[in-house]
Design an enzyme around this catalytic site. Structure first.
Site, PDB file in Angstrom:
ATOM      1  CG  ASP A 174      41.382  24.301  45.638  1.00 40.99           C
ATOM      2  OD1 ASP A 174      41.157  25.481  45.264  1.00 40.99           O
ATOM      3  OD2 ASP A 174      40.487  23.444  45.754  1.00 40.99           O
ATOM      4  CE  LYS A 219      39.777  20.951  48.319  1.00 40.92           C
ATOM      5  NZ  LYS A 219      40.407  21.042  46.987  1.00 40.92           N
ATOM      6  CE  LYS A 273      36.833  22.158  46.566  1.00 46.68           C
ATOM      7  NZ  LYS A 273      37.794  22.457  45.489  1.00 46.68           N
TER       8      LYS A 273
END
Lengths: 303, 346, 498
Positions: free
Chosen positions: B183, B246, B282
């Protein structure tokens, strides 16, 4: 005018009284005319007798005039209307003579022309005030900017006061509140004094008012009112009951007006005195408002 | 090594730009942090510094977007749908701990919970745990034999304010420790000053540094200021090679919101419509309740369809969410509202 | 309840996506056990429920399952006359003389009581009219209460409303309302009228009389002086009697343009005031630079809100040719998400068509469009077999001359028309006899203003659609009627300036 010119022996030039359409003075397409007596000379003058086709042409002209006029800034509309007052002041004598020709006394004619010019001045100040008074920023319960503001209705037909109503003041008092906001006016001139209507049209023609904003038809109400009332491009009707528009004709106009949901305003001009016509109450925003549409615009406010 | 990376990134970006614009665009240069600073020179037009032309993203109408999100959020999810949805939410969860005080002990117990969320109920495992690089190896060991993936934040998380070289080392080390997913954070500073080329390059190079690991690109939407910027960042991250986009690090407020998620899903949808590959989404931070989780699922369903209701394409980044979901499932099972102390706080 | 979550499975992982059925929303019906409906309703006249002169009642049905809900009195000329007399007596005896501040308190009471019984009213609205509960709950009811609240506060401030003029109530207002927003339209009519000091006789639509009758109960509970609000149910004939009654000072009508014209003719030559809120065929204009996904939401909200039974519905989509295909693709996908069915299900987006007659009219116009060669796009949603339903539909390949583009469908049917330049958009948008509303979608502010100025429509929604608020004037240009409802402008139709 046919005034005596015996001293010089000069033969005066007479005026031809035509329809005022699209900024031009034209004869009726029908070629017909109406004799109108002249109270001063005792003679008779011919004025144009508008036909159904003249109504049709005048509606087209009024629509175009409305579009051009409504597109001008409010400031400019005010200036043009002020200019109209200047022109009327310049032609004051002619307007007075015209009213005398229809039977008004010299004193009454002068009083009426003065009141009319003053009324034009009153309305010349209105174009850039209407929206200030009628608009609103509406506090809706949500993240939206919401504004209402007035717009002209469009093509308005004015069946002007007639009979014992002061012809010029009647015209000014009904036409000006229609056009200040940007409407175009198709006016049926008073049968009792079509010549004053034409002289006033000459003032309009020389006042920087775009052609077609005001169109003046002389002729017989019995022929013209229903034509105007049923025309689908006419969006509003301002009908003044008078000697030439009785209850039945006014009702007929209102019924026909429903064909395209016209805004129909029928008022009674019968028995209204000069002082009533000239009073402050006979002018102002409440005279303008019947020929406005309120538009409300929403827009979100957010990032 | 660095040279090879640069070359391949340049090719990637150039190819994408040409595909989009139909003509050649200047290529980028990358280098040390000091050099980068010197390179930030606007070149005018819609082109940012370094000649990179960002994707042409559609404008976003904020209020209408928020209204749409709110209207989907009003879906009433009851009974079997609720149970099904909550199980789905668990399977989509990246159970997360990203604190300075994280320890192997904390991570191990979180991993246990991720693998087996409830002793009483038979539920799917969470999709992944999400930890700092130093704890990846611990998590990896703890999750051996389970289906739970290990995700690691990297690239100078959460600010991204380090030289690219440092960020790439961060990524490679996390992958070396065994991370299945990375991430990353974008450089919001570069994005906001219009240096889209730098943002693009960093994503592309991070993707390359990931190797087989999946890359989630954190936009940190709470710092971008407008929905238009979030849409642009989404398009850019997709174009640069992110597998997932995300919302947030969880360190900045607001973190994930429904409208932001809707808008990012719409960016994915447009990308797929244009022939692109499936990109995951996400939302992270701020999703705390089962009710919220169901709202997110409704947004996914009504924007990208059932295909995206899958852990491969949708994840929740959350820590407190799991217990609320478990409480709600327990309530559906027993008919009584549960108490929070009946669920382990790991 | 028993669910499968306790069942042991071998896999802790979800089954592969392909093997899983799509996640669906289970039915979520609104509970209706608290609704207090009677089997039979009489007329509400002079503060009491009274039997109709004819002794006749007619049935009102649930359009979602065609079941009988209640019987409602059929008012005739005699009943209208009784109601108008009661209203006159109330106007002259109490209401017209009451201080505005006192009147206002009564109107506030109504607002509060509507809020208190909001859920019950919402359910009855959905049952009687077919609209989705989420709309009656989130739109109709809050707005109805808000209208009473807004106008309550005007009652003692009327002299501030019109510069330089003093305002006086007109007397008795006859009000005729449609079936698409039954309670909300009652609120739009009654609230400004009584706040201004008028008394009213209201005639609700024959297919949706129930919420107005519940409102009558509320008005009774609020202890309004008898005769201030009278509600006479019935069909067109009852409305005609109200229009023709000599004791009425003002008619306010919301409904079809056809009936509006008939009313305008009927009152020609009388001194009755008139406001009309009639039909529409609004253009919703989407430019290539629009926020496209939100525009698609706006298109959907514009035409499928309340099954398209909305006079200001955005029933003509004018889309810039360069984005036509994208918009159509997005729209096709989006209408698949609309849930058609039980109005009382909280997840229903498109409920029942209000009546069999209306459904037949929609079928007829849709058939005409198909036979004229327009391409039909229809949601694949399963339509309940019982009741009146119509799937969200749109047509492409439509030109201005097609019937579907000209006539008001008043259903969930959209016509998609393309344009190339802003001038062309303006021309096509205004190329209708109606002028109620318009929508504009563009990211460019200057274009919003340029377009808004040129729309011959009373309400222009830029980058939004179908928004309503008690402070925001609503009403049409051209054959969409005249007069405004909402805000300060909404007072004028109920006042005489002196």
């Amino acid at each position: 005018m046919s005034e005596a010119n015996g001293n010089t022996g000069r033969v005066p030039v007479e005026k031809t009284y035509k329809l005022f359409v699209k900024g031009e003075f034209i004869r009726s397409e029908s070629g017909r005319s109406l004799p109108v007596p002249d109270a001063v000379t005792g003679g008779v003058t011919n004025v144009a007798r508008a036909s159904r086709k003249d109504v049709r042409d005048a509606v087209i002209a009024t629509k175009a005039g409305h579009h051009s006029w409504a597109g001008k800034t409010a400031y400019l509309r005010g200036q043009v209307l002020y200019r109209l007052a200047e022109v009327m002041e310049g032609r004051r004598g002619e307007l007075v003579e015209a009213r005398k020709g229809a039977g008004a006394s010299a004193a009454n004619a002068a009083r009426e022309v003065d009141a009319s010019i003053d009324r034009v001045i009153h309305y010349a100040g209105w174009p850039d005030k209407i929206s200030l008074l009628v608009s609103s920023l509406n506090p809706v319960a949500g993240p939206h900017y919401n504004v209402s503001h007035p717009e002209p209705t469009g093509v308005v037909a004015v069946v002007a006061p007639d009979g014992d109503a002061p012809a010029l003041l009647g015209l000014v008092s009904t036409v000006l509140p229609v056009i200040v906001s940007g409407n175009g006016a198709l006016v049926l001139a008073p049968e009792s004094d079509p010549r004053t209507a034409v002289v006033w049209s000459e003032c309009l023609a020389t006042s920087d008012l775009p052609g077609g904003v005001v169109n003046m038809l002389t002729g017989l109400r019995s022929e013209l009112v229903s034509q105007v009332a049923r025309h689908m491009e006419v969006q509003a009707l301002d009908v003044w009951k008078s000697t030439t528009v009785d209850d039945a004709l006014a009702k007929e106009a209102a019924v026909l007006g429903a064909d395209n949901v016209k805004r129909v305003k029928v008022r009674d001009g019968r028995g209204k005195t000069f002082d009533q016509w000239a009073s402050d109450d006979a002018q102002g925003l409440h005279c303008i408002e019947p020929f406005l549409e309120l538009k409300t615009v929403w827009h979100p406010v957010g990032l | 090594m660095a040279t090879r990376k640069q070359t391949s990134t340049r090719v990637t970006r150039q190819a994408r730009a040409e595909q989009r614009n139909g003509k050649h665009r200047p290529t980028s240069r990358t280098g040390t942090g000091a050099q980068e600073a010197a390179l930030v020179v606007p070149t005018g037009g819609t082109r940012g510094p370094r000649g990179y032309r960002p994707p042409k993203s559609p404008p976003i109408e904020a209020i209408a977007l928020e209204e749409r999100a709110a209207s989907i959020a009003k879906r009433s999810i009851k009974k079997a749908s609720k149970v099904e949805g909550l199980k789905l939410a668990i399977a989509m969860m990246d159970l997360t701990t990203l604190e300075g005080k994280d320890t192997p002990g904390k991570v191990v117990s979180m991993c246990r919970k991720a693998a087996r969320p409830s002793e009483r109920l038979d539920l799917p495992s969470c999709a992944a745990v999400c930890v700092y690089p130093n704890l990846v190896a611990v998590a990896k060991r703890a999750l051996e034999g389970t289906t739970v993936k290990v995700a690691s934040v990297a690239t100078a998380f959460p600010s991204g304010q380090s030289p690219l070289a440092v960020k790439l080392i961060d990524v490679r080390r996390a992958v070396d420790f065994g991370a299945d997913e990375i991430d990353m954070v974008i450089d919001r500073g570069a994005f906001l000053r219009g240096d889209y080329g730098k943002v693009f390059d960093e994503i592309a190079q991070t993707k390359e540094a990931c190797g087989a690991a999946h890359l989630k690109v954190i936009l940190e939407t709470g710092e971008l200021g407008t929905y238009d910027a979030i849409r642009l960042a989404s398009d850019l991250a997709i174009e640069a090679g992110g597998d997932f986009i995300k919302t947030s690090t969880g360190k900045v407020q607001p973190a994930a919101t429904l409208p932001v998620t809707l808008l990012m899903l719409e960016a994915i949808r447009d990308h797929v419509d244009a022939g692109g590959r499936n990109i995951g989404m996400k939302p992270a931070g701020g999703v705390r309740t089962a009710k919220q989780a169901l709202q997110y699922l409704c947004i996914v369903k009504e924007t990208l369809g059932d295909e995206w209701l899958d852990p491969d394409l949708f994840r929740f980044g959350a820590s407190a969410l799991l217990n609320d979901v478990l409480m709600q499932l327990e309530k559906e099972r027993t008919g009584s509202y549960a108490g929070e102390d009946y669920f382990s706080k790991d | 309840m028993a669910t499968d979550i306790t069942k042991k499975t071998h896999e802790t992982k979800l089954a592969p996506r392909r093997e899983r059925a799509g996640w669906t929303y289970a039915p979520s019906p609104e509970a209706k056990d608290h609704v207090r409906l009677k089997g039979r309703y009489d007329l509400f006249i002079d503060g009491k429920f009274v039997a109709p002169h004819s002794g006749k009642h007619f049935a009102t049905h649930n359009p979602a399952d065609e079941s009988h809900i209640a019987d409602v009195a059929e008012g005739d000329e005699h009943d209208v006359d009784t109601a108008v007399r009661a209203a006159r007596k109330a106007f002259e005896g109490t209401w017209g003389k009451m201080r505005g501040s006192e009147r206002g308190k009564y109107v506030y009471r109504i607002a509060r009581r509507i809020q208190e019984r909001a859920r019950e009213l919402a359910i009855v609205e959905s049952v009687d009219g077919g609209k989705p509960i989420k709309e009656s709950r989130d739109v109709d009811l809050p707005l109805a209460a808000a209208h009473f609240f807004h106008y309550a506060g005007w009652a003692d401030k009327l002299d501030y409303a019109f510069a330089g003029r003093r305002a006086r109530p007109l007397g008795v207002a006859g009000q005729i309302i449609p079936w698409n927003f039954p309670l909300l339209m009652a609120a739009w009519k009654i609230a400004p009228a009584i706040a201004c000091g008028n008394t009213v006789v209201l005639k609700p639509a024959e297919t949706t009389p129930l919420t107005a009758l519940l409102l009558a109960e509320i008005i009774q509970e609020c202890d309004l002086p008898p005769g201030v609000v009278n509600i006479v149910t019935g069909a067109g004939k009852t409305g005609g009697a109200l229009v023709d009654h000599a004791g009425v000072d003002k008619i306010a009508f919301t409904g079809s343009t056809d009936v509006g014209k008939r009313i305008q003719r009927a009152i020609a030559g009388t001194n009755k005031r008139l406001t009309l809120e009639l039909g529409g065929k609004a253009a919703n204009i989407v430019f290539a630079d629009a926020p496209i996904d939100q525009a698609v939401d706006g298109i959907v909200n514009g035409i499928y809100f309340n099954q398209g039974h909305v006079c200001c519905a955005g029933s003509r989509l004018l889309v810039e040719e360069s984005i036509h295909d994208v918009v159509v693709r997005k729209l096709s996908r989006r209408i698949e998400q609309l849930r058609v069915g039980d109005p009382l299900d909280k997840n229903t987006d498109v409920g029942a068509i209000n009546s069999k007659m209306q459904l037949e009219k929609i079928h007829e116009l849709v058939a005409a469009a198909v036979s004229e060669g327009c391409a039909i796009h229809q949601s694949s949603a399963k339509i309940p077999t019982k009741g009146y339903f119509f799937a969200p539909t749109f047509f492409t390949g439509v030109s201005q001359s097609h019937r579907i583009a000209q006539e008001e469908v008043f259903g969930p049917v959209l016509s998609v028309i393309t344009f190339r330049t802003p001038d062309e958009a303006v021309e096509k948008a205004n190329n209708t006899m109606y002028g109620l509303s318009a929508g504009i979608w563009t990211d460019k502010a200057a274009k919003v203003f340029w377009m808004a100025k040129r729309m011959r429509a009373g309400v222009v929604w830029a980058n939004t659609f179908n928004k309503f608020d008690p402070t925001s004037p609503f009403g049409g240009y051209k054959e969409s009627g005249f007069g405004r409802e909402g805000g300060r402008a909404g007072l004028a139709p109920y006042l005489e300036m002196v």
